[in-house]
Design an enzyme around this catalytic site. Sequence first.
Site, PDB file in Angstrom:
ATOM      1  N   ASP A 155      56.221  56.051 135.276  1.00 34.22           N
ATOM      2  CA  ASP A 155      56.863  55.253 134.227  1.00 34.22           C
ATOM      3  C   ASP A 155      57.458  56.169 133.152  1.00 34.22           C
ATOM      4  O   ASP A 155      58.073  55.709 132.199  1.00 34.22           O
ATOM      5  CB  ASP A 155      55.916  54.193 133.639  1.00 34.22           C
ATOM      6  CG  ASP A 155      54.666  54.788 133.025  1.00 34.22           C
ATOM      7  OD1 ASP A 155      54.471  56.023 133.083  1.00 34.22           O
ATOM      8  OD2 ASP A 155      53.861  54.006 132.463  1.00 34.22           O
ATOM      9  N   SER A 156      57.310  57.502 133.358  1.00 33.56           N
ATOM     10  CA  SER A 156      58.050  58.453 132.536  1.00 33.56           C
ATOM     11  C   SER A 156      59.550  58.266 132.745  1.00 33.56           C
ATOM     12  O   SER A 156      60.355  58.818 131.989  1.00 33.56           O
ATOM     13  CB  SER A 156      57.640  59.894 132.869  1.00 33.56           C
ATOM     14  OG  SER A 156      57.686  60.115 134.263  1.00 33.56           O
ATOM     15  N   ASP A 194      53.961  53.984 139.495  1.00 35.82           N
ATOM     16  CA  ASP A 194      53.228  53.587 138.287  1.00 35.82           C
ATOM     17  C   ASP A 194      53.368  52.097 138.044  1.00 35.82           C
ATOM     18  O   ASP A 194      54.485  51.559 138.082  1.00 35.82           O
ATOM     19  CB  ASP A 194      53.825  54.296 137.051  1.00 35.82           C
ATOM     20  CG  ASP A 194      52.993  55.482 136.611  1.00 35.82           C
ATOM     21  OD1 ASP A 194      51.778  55.499 136.890  1.00 35.82           O
ATOM     22  OD2 ASP A 194      53.562  56.384 135.981  1.00 35.82           O
ATOM     23  N   LYS A 206      49.728  53.567 140.806  1.00 31.31           N
ATOM     24  CA  LYS A 206      48.919  54.297 139.818  1.00 31.31           C
ATOM     25  C   LYS A 206      48.765  53.419 138.581  1.00 31.31           C
ATOM     26  O   LYS A 206      49.722  52.776 138.160  1.00 31.31           O
ATOM     27  CB  LYS A 206      49.561  55.635 139.456  1.00 31.31           C
ATOM     28  CG  LYS A 206      48.770  56.408 138.379  1.00 31.31           C
ATOM     29  CD  LYS A 206      49.194  57.854 138.272  1.00 31.31           C
ATOM     30  CE  LYS A 206      50.402  58.112 137.438  1.00 31.31           C
ATOM     31  NZ  LYS A 206      50.346  57.667 136.028  1.00 31.31           N
ATOM     32  N   GLU A 239      46.729  53.296 134.525  1.00 32.97           N
ATOM     33  CA  GLU A 239      46.093  54.089 133.473  1.00 32.97           C
ATOM     34  C   GLU A 239      44.858  53.362 132.944  1.00 32.97           C
ATOM     35  O   GLU A 239      44.916  52.161 132.666  1.00 32.97           O
ATOM     36  CB  GLU A 239      47.078  54.305 132.309  1.00 32.97           C
ATOM     37  CG  GLU A 239      48.279  55.139 132.704  1.00 32.97           C
ATOM     38  CD  GLU A 239      49.226  55.405 131.530  1.00 32.97           C
ATOM     39  OE1 GLU A 239      48.881  55.082 130.373  1.00 32.97           O
ATOM     40  OE2 GLU A 239      50.321  55.954 131.792  1.00 32.97           O
ATOM     41  N   GLU A 279      45.264  63.871 132.523  1.00 27.58           N
ATOM     42  CA  GLU A 279      46.356  64.407 131.706  1.00 27.58           C
ATOM     43  C   GLU A 279      45.836  65.006 130.407  1.00 27.58           C
ATOM     44  O   GLU A 279      45.082  64.368 129.671  1.00 27.58           O
ATOM     45  CB  GLU A 279      47.378  63.288 131.422  1.00 27.58           C
ATOM     46  CG  GLU A 279      48.572  63.774 130.602  1.00 27.58           C
ATOM     47  CD  GLU A 279      49.767  62.834 130.633  1.00 27.58           C
ATOM     48  OE1 GLU A 279      49.767  61.865 131.425  1.00 27.58           O
ATOM     49  OE2 GLU A 279      50.711  63.087 129.863  1.00 27.58           O
TER      50      GLU A 279
HETATM   51  O1  KIV Z   1      54.725  58.708 134.390  1.00 27.95           O
HETATM   52  C1  KIV Z   1      54.470  59.868 134.741  1.00 27.95           C
HETATM   53  O2  KIV Z   1      55.354  60.695 135.003  1.00 27.95           O
HETATM   54  C2  KIV Z   1      53.071  60.250 134.828  1.00 27.95           C
HETATM   55  C3  KIV Z   1      52.771  61.706 135.000  1.00 27.95           C
HETATM   56  C4  KIV Z   1      52.897  62.390 133.706  1.00 27.95           C
HETATM   57  C5  KIV Z   1      51.448  61.915 135.617  1.00 27.95           C
HETATM   58  O3  KIV Z   1      52.209  59.435 134.739  1.00 27.95           O
END
Ligand code: KIV
Length: 271
Positions: free
Chosen positions: A51-52, A90, A120, A122, A189
């Site tokens: 989600d980056s 994510d 993924k 969090e 992280e």
């Molecule tokens: O969203 C992302 O790119 C991440 C990484 C920093 C692990 O969660």
Amino acid sequence: MSVEGKNRIITTQRLLEMKAKGEKIAMLTAYDYTSARIVDEAGIDIILVGDSAANVMAGHETTLPITLDQMIYHAQSVVRAVKNPMVVVDMPFGTYQGDSKQAVFSAIKIMKESEADALKVEGGAEILESLRRILSTGIPVMGHLGLTPQSIHKFGTYSVRAREEEEAKKLIEDAIALEEVGCFAIVLEKIPAELGAKVASCVKIPIIGIGAGNGVDGQVLVMHDMLGINKEFSPRFLRRYHNLYEEMLKAFRNYITDVKSGDFPNENEQY
Ligand code: KIV
């Protein structure tokens, strides 16, 4: 076990074996077809559709604004490109926290529409109910602890997490809880290296670090950061493998100069 109709050679089972044998796992983010093809050809183990994307693709300050449909769009583009690596997507902010029914709905929607391999999420103890329900559908899930960017408004800063004993203890408990509930791996992280190594030794599932030191089972970086397309973002954990910002700037400037001067196109570049 490979997924029928696809060539994926990296599976959750293979990742467990890699940890058991001490083979390091390499993971990178990708958000589009073109770069995912190159990352695949390079031999990456896992592609994270992170989600980056909210930051590096869309220019948002945090990862919070990206939507489920936007994540699915990025994931579809990556999945179309990829043969070998596992593709992990994510779950965006607000699609799995709080309401476990909504969490399952969101998880199934991503998996159905993107055909990715895993998701993924969090968080630790606070999202266990959602995790249980998602995992009960057969979807593999990777956890994410330490600095969890979706909680940035709670933390108030992107600085190193779990330096204090109490937070470090909770992080270890959360990692064990994620393993027990059935997660196949965990991203850690921005935490002290010593703690990263400790967590990796406490669980059998792979621990993939980003700013969590070298004592974990693998590493992940955001593609745009490691390629040096972002000039502003310079955390200590980031190793830049290229200076793509300057390279692109030079190429764009040369193109503009050539167009303005009439040098482009030349005789060989026209019909
Ligand atoms: O969203 C992302 O790119 C991440 C990484 C920093 C692990 O969660």
